[in-house]
Design a protein around this motif. Sequence first.
Motif, PDB file in Angstrom:
ATOM      1  N   THR A  29       0.843  -1.189   0.000  1.00  0.00           N
ATOM      2  CA  THR A  29       0.000   0.000   0.000  1.00  0.00           C
ATOM      3  C   THR A  29       0.876   1.236   0.000  1.00  0.00           C
ATOM      4  OG1 THR A  29      -1.589  -1.239   1.330  1.00  0.00           O
ATOM      5  CG2 THR A  29      -1.890   1.132   1.225  1.00  0.00           C
ATOM      6  N   ARG A  30       0.608   2.105  -0.932  1.00  0.00           N
ATOM      7  CA  ARG A  30       1.461   3.271  -1.084  1.00  0.00           C
ATOM      8  C   ARG A  30       1.180   4.310  -0.029  1.00  0.00           C
ATOM      9  NH1 ARG A  30       0.456   6.836  -5.194  1.00  0.00           N
ATOM     10  NH2 ARG A  30      -1.457   5.617  -5.395  1.00  0.00           N
ATOM     11  N   ILE A  31       2.215   4.934   0.460  1.00  0.00           N
ATOM     12  CA  ILE A  31       2.028   6.048   1.386  1.00  0.00           C
ATOM     13  C   ILE A  31       1.975   7.314   0.554  1.00  0.00           C
ATOM     14  CG2 ILE A  31       2.982   7.302   3.341  1.00  0.00           C
ATOM     15  CD1 ILE A  31       4.363   4.749   4.162  1.00  0.00           C
ATOM     16  N   VAL A  32       0.819   8.003   0.619  1.00  0.00           N
ATOM     17  CA  VAL A  32       0.604   9.148  -0.258  1.00  0.00           C
ATOM     18  C   VAL A  32       1.136  10.439   0.355  1.00  0.00           C
ATOM     19  CG1 VAL A  32      -1.176  10.523  -1.374  1.00  0.00           C
ATOM     20  CG2 VAL A  32      -1.385   8.053  -1.298  1.00  0.00           C
ATOM     21  N   GLN A  33       0.955  10.542   1.628  1.00  0.00           N
ATOM     22  CA  GLN A  33       1.444  11.736   2.324  1.00  0.00           C
ATOM     23  C   GLN A  33       2.042  11.293   3.647  1.00  0.00           C
ATOM     24  OE1 GLN A  33      -0.988  15.223   3.115  1.00  0.00           O
ATOM     25  NE2 GLN A  33      -2.297  14.606   1.403  1.00  0.00           N
ATOM     26  N   GLY A  34       2.967  12.046   4.146  1.00  0.00           N
ATOM     27  CA  GLY A  34       3.486  11.778   5.491  1.00  0.00           C
ATOM     28  C   GLY A  34       4.321  10.513   5.557  1.00  0.00           C
ATOM     29  N   ARG A  35       4.187   9.765   6.642  1.00  0.00           N
ATOM     30  CA  ARG A  35       5.087   8.643   6.869  1.00  0.00           C
ATOM     31  C   ARG A  35       4.378   7.449   7.493  1.00  0.00           C
ATOM     32  NH1 ARG A  35       5.698   8.221  12.181  1.00  0.00           N
ATOM     33  NH2 ARG A  35       5.482  10.081  13.496  1.00  0.00           N
ATOM     34  N   VAL A  57      -2.585   6.764  11.155  1.00  0.00           N
ATOM     35  CA  VAL A  57      -2.447   6.852   9.695  1.00  0.00           C
ATOM     36  C   VAL A  57      -3.844   6.639   9.115  1.00  0.00           C
ATOM     37  CG1 VAL A  57      -1.504   5.719   7.638  1.00  0.00           C
ATOM     38  CG2 VAL A  57      -0.065   6.053   9.637  1.00  0.00           C
ATOM     39  N   ILE A  58      -4.224   7.462   8.154  1.00  0.00           N
ATOM     40  CA  ILE A  58      -5.581   7.319   7.609  1.00  0.00           C
ATOM     41  C   ILE A  58      -5.523   7.027   6.110  1.00  0.00           C
ATOM     42  CG2 ILE A  58      -6.510   8.871   9.332  1.00  0.00           C
ATOM     43  CD1 ILE A  58      -6.589  11.049   7.266  1.00  0.00           C
ATOM     44  N   ASN A  59      -6.641   6.586   5.573  1.00  0.00           N
ATOM     45  CA  ASN A  59      -6.631   6.328   4.125  1.00  0.00           C
ATOM     46  C   ASN A  59      -7.140   7.543   3.360  1.00  0.00           C
ATOM     47  OD1 ASN A  59      -9.418   6.220   4.397  1.00  0.00           O
ATOM     48  ND2 ASN A  59      -9.647   4.298   3.259  1.00  0.00           N
ATOM     49  N   GLY A  97      -0.766  16.196  10.775  1.00  0.00           N
ATOM     50  CA  GLY A  97      -0.604  17.091  11.926  1.00  0.00           C
ATOM     51  C   GLY A  97      -1.905  17.346  12.659  1.00  0.00           C
ATOM     52  N   GLU A  98      -3.031  17.037  12.049  1.00  0.00           N
ATOM     53  CA  GLU A  98      -4.302  17.241  12.733  1.00  0.00           C
ATOM     54  C   GLU A  98      -4.390  16.274  13.908  1.00  0.00           C
ATOM     55  OE1 GLU A  98      -6.152  20.157  10.288  1.00  0.00           O
ATOM     56  OE2 GLU A  98      -6.884  19.202  12.128  1.00  0.00           O
ATOM     57  N   CYS A  99      -4.938  16.750  15.006  1.00  0.00           N
ATOM     58  CA  CYS A  99      -5.080  15.879  16.161  1.00  0.00           C
ATOM     59  C   CYS A  99      -6.527  15.456  16.275  1.00  0.00           C
ATOM     60  CB  CYS A  99      -4.639  16.633  17.434  1.00  0.00           C
ATOM     61  SG  CYS A  99      -4.155  15.512  18.730  1.00  0.00           S
ATOM     62  N   VAL A 100      -6.801  14.193  16.183  1.00  0.00           N
ATOM     63  CA  VAL A 100      -8.171  13.703  16.121  1.00  0.00           C
ATOM     64  C   VAL A 100      -8.607  13.163  17.485  1.00  0.00           C
ATOM     65  CG1 VAL A 100      -9.723  12.126  14.932  1.00  0.00           C
ATOM     66  CG2 VAL A 100      -7.719  13.021  13.749  1.00  0.00           C
ATOM     67  N   PRO A 101      -9.721  13.640  18.018  1.00  0.00           N
ATOM     68  CA  PRO A 101     -10.175  13.142  19.328  1.00  0.00           C
ATOM     69  C   PRO A 101     -10.826  11.774  19.187  1.00  0.00           C
ATOM     70  CG  PRO A 101     -11.676  14.808  18.497  1.00  0.00           C
ATOM     71  CD  PRO A 101     -10.565  14.715  17.503  1.00  0.00           C
ATOM     72  N   PHE A 102     -10.802  11.032  20.311  1.00  0.00           N
ATOM     73  CA  PHE A 102     -11.452   9.735  20.372  1.00  0.00           C
ATOM     74  C   PHE A 102     -12.408   9.714  21.546  1.00  0.00           C
ATOM     75  CE2 PHE A 102      -9.459   6.483  17.587  1.00  0.00           C
ATOM     76  CZ  PHE A 102      -8.633   7.339  16.881  1.00  0.00           C
ATOM     77  N   ARG A 103     -13.494   9.038  21.367  1.00  0.00           N
ATOM     78  CA  ARG A 103     -14.465   8.959  22.465  1.00  0.00           C
ATOM     79  C   ARG A 103     -13.845   8.281  23.669  1.00  0.00           C
ATOM     80  NH1 ARG A 103     -19.072   9.556  19.071  1.00  0.00           N
ATOM     81  NH2 ARG A 103     -18.400   8.135  17.442  1.00  0.00           N
ATOM     82  N   ARG A 104     -14.165   8.742  24.830  1.00  0.00           N
ATOM     83  CA  ARG A 104     -13.753   8.124  26.098  1.00  0.00           C
ATOM     84  C   ARG A 104     -12.227   8.045  26.225  1.00  0.00           C
ATOM     85  NH1 ARG A 104     -17.998   4.818  24.405  1.00  0.00           N
ATOM     86  NH2 ARG A 104     -16.518   3.345  23.521  1.00  0.00           N
ATOM     87  N   GLN A 105     -11.524   8.901  25.503  1.00  0.00           N
ATOM     88  CA  GLN A 105     -10.071   8.926  25.685  1.00  0.00           C
ATOM     89  C   GLN A 105      -9.610  10.357  25.893  1.00  0.00           C
ATOM     90  OE1 GLN A 105      -7.843   6.742  22.723  1.00  0.00           O
ATOM     91  NE2 GLN A 105      -9.411   5.125  22.726  1.00  0.00           N
ATOM     92  N   ALA A 106      -8.651  10.505  26.757  1.00  0.00           N
ATOM     93  CA  ALA A 106      -8.226  11.861  27.123  1.00  0.00           C
ATOM     94  C   ALA A 106      -7.476  12.533  25.992  1.00  0.00           C
ATOM     95  CB  ALA A 106      -7.357  11.782  28.362  1.00  0.00           C
ATOM     96  N   THR A 123      -2.555  12.173  16.631  1.00  0.00           N
ATOM     97  CA  THR A 123      -2.117  12.993  15.503  1.00  0.00           C
ATOM     98  C   THR A 123      -1.985  12.152  14.245  1.00  0.00           C
ATOM     99  OG1 THR A 123      -0.706  14.052  17.143  1.00  0.00           O
ATOM    100  CG2 THR A 123      -0.457  14.764  14.855  1.00  0.00           C
ATOM    101  N   VAL A 124      -2.470  12.737  13.145  1.00  0.00           N
ATOM    102  CA  VAL A 124      -2.332  12.049  11.865  1.00  0.00           C
ATOM    103  C   VAL A 124      -0.912  12.263  11.367  1.00  0.00           C
ATOM    104  CG1 VAL A 124      -3.132  11.952   9.484  1.00  0.00           C
ATOM    105  CG2 VAL A 124      -4.755  12.424  11.340  1.00  0.00           C
TER     106      VAL A 124
END
Lengths: 110, 877
Positions: free
Chosen positions: B617-623, B637-639, B654-663, B667-668
Motif C-alpha cells: 500500500t502506497r504512502i501518499v502523504q506523510g510517513r 495513519v488514515i486512508n 498534523g491534525e489531532c483527532v479526538p477519540f471517544r472516552r479517551q483523554a 495525531t495524523v
Amino acid sequence: MAPHQSDVLRGSVELLVLKTLSLASMHGWGIGQRIQQISRDELEVNQGSLYPALQRLEHRGLITSDWKISENNRRARYYKITPAGLRALGEEAESWRRFSAAVDVVLHTT
Amino acid sequence: MEEEFRFHVEMETEANIRAGMSPEEARRRALIAFGGMEGHKEELRRDRQVPWVEPALQDVRYAARSLRGSPGLTLTVVLTLAVGIGAASAMYGIMSRLLLRPPPHVSSPERVVKLFFQYQPSDGQPRTYAARDYGFYEAVRDRSRTLQAVAAYTDIEVPVSTGAAAVLARATVASAGFWRALGTRPALGRLFTDEEAHPASGAEVAVLGHAFWRRHYGGDPAAVGRTLRIRGHSYEIVGVAPRGFRGIELADVDLWLPISAYAEGERDSLTWHEDRGGNLLSFVGRLRPRTSTPAAEGDLSQVLHASDEGHRPVSSGAAGRPRPRTLVRVGPVVGALGSDMQPIPEARVGRWMVGIAVVLLGVSCATVASLLLLRAMRRRREIGVRLALGMSRRRLAALLFTESLLLTLMGGAAALAVAVWGGAWINRVLLPELAWEPSETLDISVLALTGLCIVGTAILTGLAPVLQARVEPAHVLRDGVQHASQRRSHLYSVLLVAQLALSVVLLVGAGLFLKSLHRIGTLDLGLDTESVLVTTVDFTGAGRAPSEVAAFYERALERVQVLPGVERASLAMTIPLRSARGGGSIQLPESAAGMVEEQGSPSVNYVTPGFFATVGTRIVQGRDFLPHERDDSPVLVINETMARVAWPGGSPIGECVPFRRQATCRTVVGVVENTRKFRLKEEESLLYYRPLPEEDADDDRVLLIRPAPGRGVTAGTIGRALQEIEAALPYVHTETLGAALDPQIRPWRLGTTVFTTFGVLSALLATVGLFSALAYTVTQRTREIGVRLAIGARGRDVMRLVLGDGLRVALIGTLTGTLACLVAGRWIADLLFEVSPADPTVLLVVTASLLLTAIAASLVPARRALRIDAITAMRTE
C-alpha cells in the motif's frame, strides 16, 4: 390338349386355390393335384406360382397353415381357408364371371 | 419352407412311380416340374420378411461401407457432433444442478425457504442481505404464524483433528429446528436434538458429512461414537448425513455442529447469542401448508419489528434520524440465490453457458449438414444412376438418412463421453467450491436431453442431403459441369454464413470476458495480492492467555523477518480482504458525518511498522509508523478517503483527532492509498490505522510476509520456521493475500474459458466449412477455369474469382455476427467487469481475425485453381 399354362392362369391361381381349399383343407402338393383333377387335366398349376400364391393368400389372412402328419406319415404343411377367405372367394368368383363374360361378348362380335 | 418343398417333390415322385416311371426318372421329372427350387426359395424368402427390415439392414451395411471409405469426413463429423452435443449436455447438466435441482435429501423442498432482509435506504436501490442475530430466530420460533419450523445456521471453518490428521473442515453450525425444517434423515446414527442445539447448552456432538466420512473414516460404520477434537474440545460423532446432503447451500459441508460450537473457546461462548445487533446467522424455514409468500413475508416482517423494538442499538451518528424499515423477504432454495437474493455470479454466467452451448450445437449441426451436403453433391452422379436404375425416391431418401443416422449415433456416443469428462473437468476446475458428486454429472434429464439432441441432429443433418437429392437423373448423368458453374446450393451458402456469424458471436463473448479478466487483474486494489502471504495460527481452545498469543506472534515476526528469501514481514490485527474491525470511537470532523451515517463507523486496523511496505500500500502523504510508536503513542495513519472526506481541501497531516472516552487526541502522521475491504468492486470506505501494541489483551493477529521474488518461500517454509519457535503448534494456515478474492474472480474465469473454447471450436468448424466449399467449387468449375486460363485469363483473375467467392461469404457472415453481438450485447452487460458489450477493440480484433482466416482458407483452393492445366481441365468430366 396340353393343359393351359398361360399368363391368364397365373392371375387366377389364387382364385383356384381358394376354391379348392373351400372344399377341403390340404397340403400344397395336394392342392395342385386337386385342381388338375377337378379341371379334368385342363389346368396344371405351375409349382412356381403355387407357393407364392399360397404365401400371398396367407399374408392377406384368407388362409391359414398348420403342420400336420400327412396320409403317408410324413410332416406336411396343411392349408385351411378362413371365413374371410370364403367371402373373398365369393367376390373373386363373381368378378371372374363378369370378366370372362365380357371377353366372350367381345369375341362374339362380328 | 424347405421341408414343405421336399414333401412336395416326394409326393410328386411317388405319383410318378405309381404312373410307372423308374425311381430315378420319377424324381428327375418331379424336380423339373417343380422348377428351380432355389429361385422359389429366394422369392418366398423375400416376400416372407417383415417388409422393412431387410432393406434397412442393407442400407446400414451400405452406409457403413461408404463411411469407411471416407474416413476424414467421418472423423470430422463425429468429432464435431461429439463436441456440439457433448458441450450442450455438460452445460445443461451443470446448470440444472445449480439452478434447477433442489438440495438433496430435503423433503418437499418447495415448502422450504431462505430468509432475506431488505431495506430502502435514502438513495436508490433497495439493499438486500441475509444475516441477522440469534434473537431474530427466537422471535420467529416463538411468534411466527406462517412457519412450521425455522432454524438459524452459519458456516465456519475449523481445524479439526480426527486423531490421525488435522484438517481444516467446513462446518455448519445449526440451531434447534434445523433438521426439522429440512426434513432430513441421517444415513447412519442420529442427528442432534433440539436440547443439544441450544447455544448455551454446550453439547459436544457432531454429525459427519457423507464425503468427509468416506474420506477420513473410510466409510466405516464404527465411526459413530468416536470423537473429534475441535478447538481443544472433544466432540462425539453421533451420526452421518445422507450422501450428497449439504443443507440448502451449494458448497459441500464436512460437519454439522450444534450452534453452541460457534463460539466455542471464545470468551463469550455462553452469552454470544444474546447479543442483539451482531448479524452473523442465516435463516431457513419451512412454510406451513397453503401459506403464500406474501403472507409469510408480512408475518415475518411483523415479528422482526416487534422483536427489534427496544432491542437494537441506535446506530452511532444517526441520532434522531429513523432507520428505514426493514422487511423480511422469503426466497426459494433452488436457483442458487446469494445473500442479496440474486443468483450468484456463477449461476448467472452459467445461464449464458447453456445459451452458448446451444449456439455451438447449432454450429455443429450446420457444419455437419454442410459437410454431408457437400458429399451428396459430389455423389450426384451415383445418385442419378441409382434413380435411373429404378430406385424409388423414398428408398433413396431412406438410404441417405441411414447414413446420417449412423454418423449421428457415433457422434452421440462420443458426445456422452465428452459430456461426462468435460462436465467433470468444469466442476472440478472451474467450480471447485460448489459441491458435486461424480454420479451427479449424468442424470436422467441430461441423458434425455442428449438423446433428444441426437435425434434432432440426425433429422436436421439428414434432411440436407435428401433435399439436395431431389435432382433430375438425366441432368446429372449428362454431368452438371455446365449448369453447376454458379449453382453452389443456396442452402450451403446459408449454412456457411450462419457458421461464421455464430463464430463471431462466441469469439466476441470470449474477448469481452477476457478483457474483464484483464481489467480485474490490473485493478489497483491497494494491495499486492499475488505475492504477499498471510499466516494465521488457530489458538482457540488451546488454553493460551491472549497475552501469550500476542507474544508468540511477536517471536514469529522476528523469526520470519530474518528468514532468507523474506523481503519484509509485519503483523496486523485484522486480515486485509477477509476481516475488518469497527473503529467507531474515532470522532471525525463534521464533514465526514454524511459518509459515516451512510456506511457505518470507519474500520480500524492495528499494524506494525513496515506493514504498508509489506502489503504494497502506497504512502501518499506523510510517513509510516516508527518502531518506538508501538508503545501506544498517540499517532494515526488514515486512508485517502478519510483524508478527503474529513479534511476536504487541506492536508490532514498534523491534525489531532479526538477519540471517544479517551483523554488524548491522536495525531495524523500519514495518509495511505485506498485498499479494498472485501470485494473487487465496492464503494470506497473509511479506514484508519493505529500502531499494534507489543503486549496486548486482544489476541487477534495475522502475520504478513512479502517473499523476495524467486526465492522459493512457501507455506511450508513459513510453517517450518514457526515450528522452530514452538514444536507443538496447533493448526498453521498460510495462503496468498489474494486467495480471498479467487471465488469472486471465478465467474469471469469460467466465462472466459468456456467462451474461448467454444469460440475457437466454432471458428475452426466455420473455416473447415469454408475451405470445403471453395475446394468443391474449384473442382466443379475445373473445366471453366481451364477454359479461362487457355483463353488468356491471368492467374490473378482466377485467384480473384475464388477468393472473391470466399470473401463474400466471410464478409456477410462476420457482418451478421457483429450485428447479432450488438443486439444481444445488452443481456451480457451486467456480467462483464467494467467492459462495455460493444467494445470496439474486441469487435475489431475478432472480425479481422476471422476475415484473415477466411482469406487463408480460400488461398489453398485458389492456388490449386491456378495450377489447373487447361488441356487436362477440358478433358475432365
